[in-house]
Scaffold this motif. Structure first.
Motif, PDB file in Angstrom:
ATOM      1  N   LEU A  11       0.824  -1.214   0.000  1.00 50.00           N
ATOM      2  CA  LEU A  11       0.000   0.000   0.000  1.00 50.00           C
ATOM      3  C   LEU A  11       0.855   1.260   0.000  1.00 50.00           C
ATOM      4  O   LEU A  11       0.541   2.230  -0.694  1.00 50.00           O
ATOM      5  N   LEU A  12       1.929   1.247   0.769  1.00 54.06           N
ATOM      6  CA  LEU A  12       2.818   2.400   0.779  1.00 54.06           C
ATOM      7  C   LEU A  12       3.472   2.608  -0.583  1.00 54.06           C
ATOM      8  O   LEU A  12       3.565   3.733  -1.079  1.00 54.06           O
ATOM      9  N   GLY A  13       3.884   1.506  -1.215  1.00 47.46           N
ATOM     10  CA  GLY A  13       4.485   1.601  -2.545  1.00 47.46           C
ATOM     11  C   GLY A  13       3.504   2.113  -3.591  1.00 47.46           C
ATOM     12  O   GLY A  13       3.841   2.981  -4.406  1.00 47.46           O
ATOM     13  N   LEU A  14       2.281   1.591  -3.562  1.00 47.75           N
ATOM     14  CA  LEU A  14       1.270   2.058  -4.515  1.00 47.75           C
ATOM     15  C   LEU A  14       0.903   3.520  -4.272  1.00 47.75           C
ATOM     16  O   LEU A  14       0.683   4.284  -5.220  1.00 47.75           O
ATOM     17  N   GLY A  15       0.837   3.898  -3.005  1.00 46.71           N
ATOM     18  CA  GLY A  15       0.572   5.304  -2.688  1.00 46.71           C
ATOM     19  C   GLY A  15       1.673   6.218  -3.183  1.00 46.71           C
ATOM     20  O   GLY A  15       1.414   7.311  -3.703  1.00 46.71           O
ATOM     21  N   ALA A  16       2.920   5.774  -3.052  1.00 46.66           N
ATOM     22  CA  ALA A  16       4.052   6.572  -3.541  1.00 46.66           C
ATOM     23  C   ALA A  16       4.005   6.708  -5.068  1.00 46.66           C
ATOM     24  O   ALA A  16       4.251   7.794  -5.606  1.00 46.66           O
ATOM     25  N   TRP A  18       1.302   6.605  -6.904  1.00 44.32           N
ATOM     26  CA  TRP A  18       0.175   7.489  -7.233  1.00 44.32           C
ATOM     27  C   TRP A  18       0.571   8.949  -7.028  1.00 44.32           C
ATOM     28  O   TRP A  18       0.307   9.795  -7.877  1.00 44.32           O
ATOM     29  N   TRP A  19       1.210   9.254  -5.890  1.00 40.87           N
ATOM     30  CA  TRP A  19       1.635  10.630  -5.649  1.00 40.87           C
ATOM     31  C   TRP A  19       2.670  11.082  -6.673  1.00 40.87           C
ATOM     32  O   TRP A  19       2.665  12.242  -7.093  1.00 40.87           O
ATOM     33  N   TRP A  20       3.564  10.180  -7.065  1.00 43.49           N
ATOM     34  CA  TRP A  20       4.539  10.521  -8.106  1.00 43.49           C
ATOM     35  C   TRP A  20       3.806  10.932  -9.386  1.00 43.49           C
ATOM     36  O   TRP A  20       4.142  11.934 -10.017  1.00 43.49           O
ATOM     37  N   ALA A  21       2.787  10.168  -9.773  1.00 50.69           N
ATOM     38  CA  ALA A  21       2.048  10.459 -11.000  1.00 50.69           C
ATOM     39  C   ALA A  21       1.306  11.786 -10.884  1.00 50.69           C
ATOM     40  O   ALA A  21       1.315  12.589 -11.822  1.00 50.69           O
ATOM     41  N   VAL A  22       0.681  12.032  -9.747  1.00 46.01           N
ATOM     42  CA  VAL A  22      -0.078  13.278  -9.576  1.00 46.01           C
ATOM     43  C   VAL A  22       0.866  14.482  -9.597  1.00 46.01           C
ATOM     44  O   VAL A  22       0.592  15.478 -10.278  1.00 46.01           O
ATOM     45  N   ILE A  38      -2.394   6.387 -14.174  1.00 48.70           N
ATOM     46  CA  ILE A  38      -2.137   6.025 -12.776  1.00 48.70           C
ATOM     47  C   ILE A  38      -2.913   6.938 -11.836  1.00 48.70           C
ATOM     48  O   ILE A  38      -3.543   6.477 -10.876  1.00 48.70           O
ATOM     49  N   ALA A  39      -2.906   8.233 -12.100  1.00 48.11           N
ATOM     50  CA  ALA A  39      -3.612   9.179 -11.237  1.00 48.11           C
ATOM     51  C   ALA A  39      -5.123   8.946 -11.284  1.00 48.11           C
ATOM     52  O   ALA A  39      -5.790   8.929 -10.243  1.00 48.11           O
ATOM     53  N   ALA A  40      -5.669   8.743 -12.460  1.00 53.64           N
ATOM     54  CA  ALA A  40      -7.113   8.514 -12.577  1.00 53.64           C
ATOM     55  C   ALA A  40      -7.504   7.183 -11.952  1.00 53.64           C
ATOM     56  O   ALA A  40      -8.554   7.079 -11.314  1.00 53.64           O
ATOM     57  N   GLY A  41      -6.689   6.172 -12.116  1.00 50.66           N
ATOM     58  CA  GLY A  41      -6.994   4.870 -11.524  1.00 50.66           C
ATOM     59  C   GLY A  41      -6.978   4.910 -10.010  1.00 50.66           C
ATOM     60  O   GLY A  41      -7.845   4.339  -9.343  1.00 50.66           O
ATOM     61  N   GLY A  42      -6.005   5.598  -9.431  1.00 49.35           N
ATOM     62  CA  GLY A  42      -5.956   5.730  -7.974  1.00 49.35           C
ATOM     63  C   GLY A  42      -7.123   6.528  -7.445  1.00 49.35           C
ATOM     64  O   GLY A  42      -7.695   6.211  -6.399  1.00 49.35           O
ATOM     65  N   TRP A  43      -7.503   7.580  -8.146  1.00 46.60           N
ATOM     66  CA  TRP A  43      -8.642   8.382  -7.720  1.00 46.60           C
ATOM     67  C   TRP A  43      -9.920   7.560  -7.819  1.00 46.60           C
ATOM     68  O   TRP A  43     -10.768   7.609  -6.942  1.00 46.60           O
ATOM     69  N   GLY A  44     -10.047   6.757  -8.875  1.00 50.84           N
ATOM     70  CA  GLY A  44     -11.229   5.916  -9.032  1.00 50.84           C
ATOM     71  C   GLY A  44     -11.340   4.886  -7.933  1.00 50.84           C
ATOM     72  O   GLY A  44     -12.431   4.582  -7.453  1.00 50.84           O
ATOM     73  N   LEU A  45     -10.219   4.338  -7.487  1.00 51.51           N
ATOM     74  CA  LEU A  45     -10.248   3.387  -6.374  1.00 51.51           C
ATOM     75  C   LEU A  45     -10.722   4.043  -5.091  1.00 51.51           C
ATOM     76  O   LEU A  45     -11.328   3.390  -4.246  1.00 51.51           O
ATOM     77  N   SER A  46     -10.475   5.321  -4.932  1.00 49.30           N
ATOM     78  CA  SER A  46     -10.919   5.999  -3.717  1.00 49.30           C
ATOM     79  C   SER A  46     -12.437   6.147  -3.672  1.00 49.30           C
ATOM     80  O   SER A  46     -12.996   6.435  -2.616  1.00 49.30           O
ATOM     81  N   LEU A  47     -13.094   5.961  -4.794  1.00 57.80           N
ATOM     82  CA  LEU A  47     -14.552   6.070  -4.823  1.00 57.80           C
ATOM     83  C   LEU A  47     -15.269   4.772  -4.479  1.00 57.80           C
ATOM     84  O   LEU A  47     -16.487   4.752  -4.380  1.00 57.80           O
TER      85      LEU A  47
END
Length: 87
Positions: A11-16, A18-22, A38-47
């Motif tokens: 989770l920490l790696g995936l979060g890093a 995502w933040w890199w992409a944003v 990557i940014a859109a996919g991470g945002w979509g997962l938050s929904l």
């Protein structure tokens, strides 16, 4: 214990990532489709609805097959033993 550490590491790696992409989309002029995906996919997962409970345990949930009766009560309006729509 090892599973919990591995999950947190992933989770920490995936979060890093995502933040890199944003941040790359916001700052770098050459950011492209990879960062956007990557940014859109991470945002979509938050929904995703992660705070759900089973319908049988949900407070106020209408039982299976009871929607028709619930709508009928709402359409009939206020009366004896029924609750109106409040319009």
């Amino acid at each position: 214990m090892a599973g919990r550490i591995a999950r947190r590491g992933v989770l920490l790696g995936l979060g890093a990532v995502w933040w890199w992409a944003v941040l790359r989309l916001a700052v770098a002029p050459g950011a492209g489709a990879l960062e956007g995906t990557i940014a859109a996919g991470g945002w979509g997962l938050s929904l995703l609805p992660v705070h759900c409970v089973a319908k049988a345990q949900a407070v106020g949930a209408v039982a299976v097959g009871r929607w028709r009766a619930a709508w009928r009560v709402a359409e009939e309006g206020p009366g004896v033993g029924s609750v109106g729509r409040g319009l």
